[in-house]
Design a protein around this motif. Structure first.
Motif, short mmCIF file in Angstrom:
data_model
loop_
_atom_site.label_atom_id
_atom_site.label_comp_id
_atom_site.label_asym_id
_atom_site.label_seq_id
_atom_site.Cartn_x
_atom_site.Cartn_y
_atom_site.Cartn_z
N GLU A 228 0.81 -1.22 0.00
CA GLU A 228 0.00 0.00 0.00
C GLU A 228 0.85 1.27 0.00
O GLU A 228 0.46 2.28 -0.60
N SER A 229 1.99 1.24 0.67
CA SER A 229 2.83 2.44 0.68
C SER A 229 3.33 2.75 -0.73
O SER A 229 3.37 3.92 -1.15
N THR A 230 3.71 1.72 -1.49
CA THR A 230 4.19 1.95 -2.85
C THR A 230 3.07 2.44 -3.76
O THR A 230 3.26 3.38 -4.54
N ALA A 231 1.89 1.82 -3.66
CA ALA A 231 0.78 2.23 -4.51
C ALA A 231 0.35 3.66 -4.20
O ALA A 231 -0.03 4.42 -5.10
N SER A 232 0.40 4.05 -2.91
CA SER A 232 0.05 5.42 -2.54
C SER A 232 1.10 6.41 -3.06
O SER A 232 0.77 7.49 -3.56
N TRP A 233 2.38 6.04 -2.92
CA TRP A 233 3.45 6.88 -3.45
C TRP A 233 3.33 7.03 -4.96
O TRP A 233 3.58 8.10 -5.53
N MET A 234 2.91 5.96 -5.64
CA MET A 234 2.78 6.00 -7.09
C MET A 234 1.76 7.04 -7.53
O MET A 234 1.89 7.62 -8.61
N GLU A 235 0.74 7.29 -6.72
CA GLU A 235 -0.21 8.35 -7.04
C GLU A 235 0.52 9.69 -7.18
O GLU A 235 0.30 10.44 -8.14
N VAL A 236 1.37 9.99 -6.21
CA VAL A 236 2.11 11.24 -6.22
C VAL A 236 3.08 11.30 -7.40
O VAL A 236 3.27 12.35 -8.02
N ALA A 237 3.66 10.16 -7.73
CA ALA A 237 4.70 10.11 -8.77
C ALA A 237 4.13 10.13 -10.18
O ALA A 237 4.88 10.40 -11.13
N THR A 238 2.80 9.87 -10.34
CA THR A 238 2.28 9.70 -11.69
C THR A 238 1.16 10.65 -12.09
O THR A 238 1.13 11.10 -13.24
N VAL A 239 0.22 10.96 -11.20
CA VAL A 239 -0.96 11.71 -11.64
C VAL A 239 -1.02 13.12 -11.07
O VAL A 239 -2.05 13.79 -11.15
N TRP B 144 3.61 6.51 2.86
CA TRP B 144 4.18 6.69 1.52
C TRP B 144 5.22 7.82 1.53
O TRP B 144 6.11 7.84 0.66
N THR B 145 5.12 8.71 2.50
CA THR B 145 6.10 9.80 2.57
C THR B 145 7.51 9.27 2.82
O THR B 145 8.49 9.94 2.46
N LEU B 146 7.63 8.09 3.44
CA LEU B 146 8.96 7.49 3.59
C LEU B 146 9.55 7.17 2.22
O LEU B 146 10.74 7.42 1.97
N LEU B 147 8.74 6.62 1.33
CA LEU B 147 9.25 6.31 0.00
C LEU B 147 9.61 7.59 -0.75
O LEU B 147 10.59 7.62 -1.50
N GLN B 148 8.84 8.65 -0.55
CA GLN B 148 9.19 9.92 -1.18
C GLN B 148 10.49 10.47 -0.62
O GLN B 148 11.33 10.99 -1.36
N SER B 149 10.67 10.34 0.70
CA SER B 149 11.91 10.80 1.33
C SER B 149 13.10 10.02 0.79
O SER B 149 14.17 10.59 0.51
N MET C 221 14.93 3.80 -6.97
CA MET C 221 15.14 3.00 -5.77
C MET C 221 13.86 2.27 -5.35
O MET C 221 13.91 1.12 -4.89
N ILE C 222 12.71 2.90 -5.54
CA ILE C 222 11.45 2.26 -5.15
C ILE C 222 11.20 1.04 -6.03
O ILE C 222 10.76 -0.01 -5.55
N ARG C 223 11.48 1.16 -7.31
CA ARG C 223 11.36 0.00 -8.20
C ARG C 223 12.34 -1.09 -7.82
O ARG C 223 12.01 -2.29 -7.89
N ARG C 224 13.53 -0.70 -7.40
CA ARG C 224 14.54 -1.70 -7.01
C ARG C 224 14.09 -2.52 -5.81
O ARG C 224 14.42 -3.71 -5.69
N PHE C 225 13.32 -1.92 -4.91
CA PHE C 225 12.77 -2.69 -3.80
C PHE C 225 11.96 -3.87 -4.34
O PHE C 225 12.09 -5.00 -3.87
N TRP C 226 11.11 -3.59 -5.34
CA TRP C 226 10.26 -4.65 -5.88
C TRP C 226 11.04 -5.65 -6.72
O TRP C 226 10.70 -6.84 -6.75
N GLU C 227 12.08 -5.20 -7.37
CA GLU C 227 12.94 -6.14 -8.08
C GLU C 227 13.62 -7.08 -7.09
O GLU C 227 13.81 -8.28 -7.38
N ASN C 228 13.98 -6.57 -5.92
CA ASN C 228 14.57 -7.42 -4.88
C ASN C 228 13.55 -8.41 -4.31
O ASN C 228 13.92 -9.50 -3.86
#
Length: 751
Positions: free
Chosen positions: A509-520, A553-558, A567-574
């Motif tokens: 959920e943190s990644t999906a929430s951060w993705m809102e900020v990063a995309t729309v 999600w602010t942690l992922l933005q930070s 780096m956020i994508r790299r988490f999921w690749e890991n």
């Protein structure tokens, strides 16, 4: 109907505004500076259960309180869930009389609203249902489980449900038969909530028992329990009815000491194996995995889709060899108990039968129509509760095509798994109070769109988007909320293409929430979630309390601010090969960082509010206290791992601050001035010099890691402040102070 609205005129006074019927049938009212409270008298009979809910087209932040005929407060609610500023109270009348629902604004805010008054809780029963029990009760204090015996006749369809009144309460439910055997189990009912739901048709008369517990086993809270028989309820598929040649039957016990039991199976190419596991006792949440001759999984299942926690798989063997069936438990819970495992050879069509059942997790209330784009099939209806329109469905398709391009082609995330027609399936429906929901429906294991890596738990998924976004208390337009939801839920589909079983569940959920900020951009809804974490910063990172996974999600933005969005994508690749904290820590280590370091920085950044969207946060971090005197200060409550406490440092001059704690707790001075926030490490003892700053704060940070995600406890600490002539250390780093705000004592008291 067991209640009536009292005369509104009688409720009006100098300090109380009048109300009238709203456009949607609710009662409309307005809180103003001159009239800060709206009262609604409600006549109730003893035993009545009532649901009161506020809504506001202008996103007015309501507080709802209910008092009884004697004037005593029964319950009060500010926000009814993550991201919502609206309020909900469910209560049971203890006596016949006039009850009062009072609406005020959080922090003295004003605005218009509507109050909806519902009889009981809507559990989806038909008009032919016979309610056996509907009661508000409490679990965990003193009883960790609740038992409700019911006498049933043959062919009765039992419908049992919970509705949590305490935020974050995660209930579980089991039904046992006259012999004590577990017949059905459920954790989450599948509507995006943590409530439980069991539908079961009994075959013989007798006394049955509905037992309710909590997911963690030690949670405490209030809930509504409903138990009824309903001849019109849809009975889940009977997995024991599948016919075939039984080749093995096992029984055993899953415990902490033996969480996995393996059964070797020699199989031949072309055979179709069917296996189902039933829990017989305890709180066991079964999980089946079939591994191929090379050790890689070829089939697995957690919950098979009949409302239980039991499992079932069907697989047509592609390669002759020695397979291994693992009987275990869901990794997110240390459940245990006895089980029965049955393995049969069946017709190949059983694979399709089970897959069709999983695809049916979303059903629409009317005839299904579709809109097709290059990559998506949007399913919608113009009838019933899920009704929308073709125009809306087409706008969803346009948004999703744009979002796919951004997330996959521009940001470089792996393309998620498509269906057999090469498409992604999306549904427009009433999301039951949420904005959308995603469901993994098919375990594919190795994502065919990633040629350079072999995934172990990739899944194909489908998702739904709310049909009208009404009654959610959101200020944004429906189109804006649709775009935010589309990018959020599509990102879940992307996530499942990497790993549908990531042990660091916080990451979804943190990644999906951060993705809102990063995309729309301005269409994001993530800023509505921030307040949950900001108001309770002492809570552990990865806390299991509801809403924090969205708000953090602010942690992922930070992290992205320092290490880049990649780096956020790299988490999921890991996540493909790693699990839990290692998923994040391994990626950070490649850039020379650690989890405690990035969270320490994030906690300071939250204080500074150094985010582009900070003006939309509607909050600042909660201050623990104001330090205005020298001497000792002791914490009354604990500080959890990777959590922080914040203080105003209201002393002029130079002082030595010393911290005493048995744990890994350290201090940071936060100096605000000249348009920046300086973060100055103090360790266990250091000098604070307020000269040259407009404001000084103190952050106390627990740098200890939890032993496992969500496994949080706390430490206390003491502070001692004395005058000093020492010199303050240099700042380790700084933040922009454009959006910094000092939270006053008065504002915090109203929280």
């Amino acid at each position: 109907m067991r209640f009536v609205i009292g005369t509104m005129v009688a409720a009006c006074s100098v300090a109380v505004a009048c109300a009238q019927e709203g456009a949607d049938g609710g009662l409309a009212g307005e809180v103003t500076a001159q009239r800060p409270q709206v009262d609604f008298p409600i006549e109730l009979e003893a035993g009545s259960i009532v649901t009161l809910t506020t809504s506001s087209d202008e996103n007015f932040d309501t507080i709802l309180a209910v008092t009884g005929p004697d004037g005593r407060l029964i319950d009060q609610n500010d926000d009814m869930g993550p991201g919502s500023l609206q309020s909900r109270v469910v209560f049971q009348a203890s006596q016949t009389g006039t009850y009062t629902a009072s609406i005020t604004g959080y922090g003295g805010s004003t605005g218009s609203f509507e109050l909806e008054i519902g009889d009981g809780v809507d559990f989806g029963l038909s008009s032919s249902a016979n309610v056996l029990t509907e009661v508000i009760t409490r679990i965990g204090d003193p009883d960790p489980t609740l038992s409700f015996p019911v006498d049933l006749q043959a062919e009765d369809i039992l419908v049992a449900s919970t509705y949590a009144l305490t935020s974050g309460l995660d209930t579980t439910m089991s039904l046992t038969g006259p012999t004590g055997m577990i017949l059905s189990q459920n954790d989450d009912r599948g509507d995006g909530t943590l409530n439980s739901h069991v539908v079961f048709q009994v075959s013989e008369p007798g006394r049955y028992t509905v037992e309710i517990g909590t997911y963690g086993g030690d949670e405490t809270g209030d809930l509504v329990v409903s138990i009824a028989t309903d001849p019109n309820a849809e009975v889940p598929f009977d997995f024991t009815s599948i016919e075939g040649q039984r080749i093995a039957e096992f029984s055993g016990q899953i415990t902490n000491e033996r969480p996995v039991i393996e059964y070797p199976l020699p199989l031949e190419a072309g055979q179709t194996i069917y296996a189902y596991a039933d829990a017989l006792s305890g709180d066991l949440d079964t999980f089946i995995r079939l591994n191929g001759p090379d050790g890689f999984p070829v089939a697995m299942n957690d919950d098979r889709g009949d409302g239980s926690l039991n499992s079932a798989i069907a697989y047509t063997v592609e390669e002759t060899g020695r397979y291994t069936l693992e009987m275990t438990r869901y990794s997110g819970s240390p459940s245990s108990g006895d089980f029965e495992l049955v393995i049969s050879l069946v017709d190949a069509e059983v694979v399709d039968i089970l897959q069709e059942l999983r695809e049916r997790v979303i059903t629409l209330s009317g005839e299904v129509e579709t809109v097709t784009t290059d990559d998506f099939v949007i399913h919608y209806t113009v009838e019933g509760d899920d009704a929308s329109s073709r125009e809306y469905a087409e706008s969803v398709g346009v948004a999703l095509q744009e979002i796919l391009d951004i997330q996959i082609r521009q940001m470089g995330w792996a393309e998620p798994i498509r269906d057999d027609e090469g498409m992604y399936n999306v549904f427009i429906a009433d999301a039951g109070g949420s904005l959308g929901v995603a469901y993994p429906v098919e375990s594919v294991f190795d994502n065919p769109n990633t040629t350079d890596v072999r995934e172990m738990a990739a899944s194909r998924a489908i998702f739904l988007i709310e049909n009208d976004f009404r009654g959610l208390g959101k200020e944004a337009s429906a189109h804006s909320l649709m775009r935010a939801t589309a990018t959020h839920e599509f990102n879940h589909i992307v996530q499942y293409g990497y790993d549908a079983e990531e042990g660091l569940g916080w990451l979804y959920e943190s990644t999906a929430s951060w993705m809102e900020v990063a995309t729309v951009g301005s269409d994001q809804d993530a800023t509505d979630y921030v307040r949950r974490d900001y108001r309770s910063p002492e809570n552990c990172w990865t806390t299991s309390e509801s809403g924090f996974n969205y708000s953090q999600w602010t942690l992922l933005q930070s992290i992205a601010d320092v290490h880049g969005n990649d780096m956020i994508r790299r988490f999921w690749e890991n996540a493909v090969e790693l699990d839990g904290f290692e998923t994040v820590s391994a990626a950070l280590a490649e850039d020379g960082a650690t989890i405690p370091e990035v969270i320490e920085r994030w906690r300071a950044q939250n204080f500074a509010r150094d985010y582009d969207l900070a003006p939309l946060f509607r909050t600042t971090v909660a201050l623990r206290d104001t330090l205005a005197e020298t001497g000792d200060w002791a914490s009354k409550g604990g500080l959890e791992q990777l959590g922080a406490n914040y203080f105003n440092f209201d002393l002029d001059g130079t002082y030595t601050v010393t911290l005493n704690s048995p744990g890994q707790i350290e201090m940071f001075a936060l100096g605000v001035g000249n348009g920046e926030v300086q973060v100055i490490p103090l360790g266990q003892s250091g000098t604070v010099d307020t000269t040259g700053f407009d404001h000084v704060g103190l952050m106390v940070f627990n740098s200890a890691m939890p032993p496992a995600p969500g496994d949080c406890d706390d430490d206390g600490f003491r502070l001692n402040i004395q005058p000093s002539s020492g010199r303050m250390a240099s700042a380790a780093y700084t933040f922009d102070a454009t959006h910094f705000e000092v939270l006053s004592e008065e504002e915090e008291d109203e929280e």
